[in-house]
Design an enzyme around this catalytic site. Sequence first.
Site, short mmCIF file in Angstrom:
data_model
loop_
_atom_site.label_atom_id
_atom_site.label_comp_id
_atom_site.label_asym_id
_atom_site.label_seq_id
_atom_site.Cartn_x
_atom_site.Cartn_y
_atom_site.Cartn_z
N LEU A 101 0.79 -1.22 0.00
CA LEU A 101 0.00 0.00 0.00
C LEU A 101 0.83 1.28 0.00
CD1 LEU A 101 -2.88 -1.02 2.44
CD2 LEU A 101 -3.00 -0.69 -0.05
N LYS A 102 2.12 1.15 0.26
CA LYS A 102 2.98 2.34 0.24
C LYS A 102 4.11 2.18 -0.77
CE LYS A 102 1.71 3.82 4.86
NZ LYS A 102 2.13 4.26 6.20
#
Length: 300
Positions: A101-102
């Site tokens: 997600l990052k």
Amino acid sequence: FSDLEPLPQDDGPVPVVRIAYPDGFEEVMSYFRRVVVTGECSQRTLQLSAEVIAHNAANYTAWQYRRRCLEAMHSGSSNAAREQAWREELAFCTARGRENLKNYQVWFHRRSCLARLGSGPEAELEFVAEILRDDSKNYHAWGHRQWVLSSCGGWEGEAAFVEGLLEEDARNNSAWNQRYFLLQHTADLSSLSVAEGEVDFAARFIAAAPGNPSPWNYLRGVVEPLGYSAVPRVRLLCEGLLAGDAASGAGRVAAMSLLVDVLDEGGDPAEQERARSLCDSLEDLDSLREAYWQWRRSRV
């Protein structure tokens, strides 16, 4: 890939520190280097890029090669077939994205898929909202949300979305930033009525937690371009907090800090003298920034 000769990584004749890659990584990368050199774009190279990404989702070359493969493989396809291919790719990206997600490369690839599909913003805004429900300060998700709004629209529901996040966590600087971003694109920031409305909005959160720096910073950002004298509500807010017992500690420092700027702006000698006096008090109240308040006093 039995018809291809793997292209191993060249670390030179005497590597200083040989990296201990996990099992399978070197084999996958050796075949991937070969297909990049040959320029093959096929279903098997698309799958090979997925294997590379499974080993390292930050490999931007693998993501770029997937886009290259899809473009080449469907250059002569019908619109329906091409759209289906990119929808499948978006699903692949979603699956990998939930695990990373990052990861900048995943979000960039997602934008590329959406740009080719040309779909509306509703589903994508909901996807980002889902991510933000788990991590409301995910920088990549916020950047992607801004891209969706700017590219596809969907502004009409953004104010309520942001306000909901701020109600949950008034210290969410990302949400405050998003509200300012929304104003930049949907309102006139040089409008006095807009500024007054935003001061009222920020004041509501300041009243609930005077020591929270986020609404104070937001208030400054909205009002400074117009000048504090144009929005008397700001001074009244600061004076009111300092006159009562609501603001203590960080809240009192925040109100006094802003009042220094308000008093200094007009050029009135009496008010500037009061601003210097406030700086003297802030040297004690905000002792970690004692040197700053000494400097600020000298600039009044």
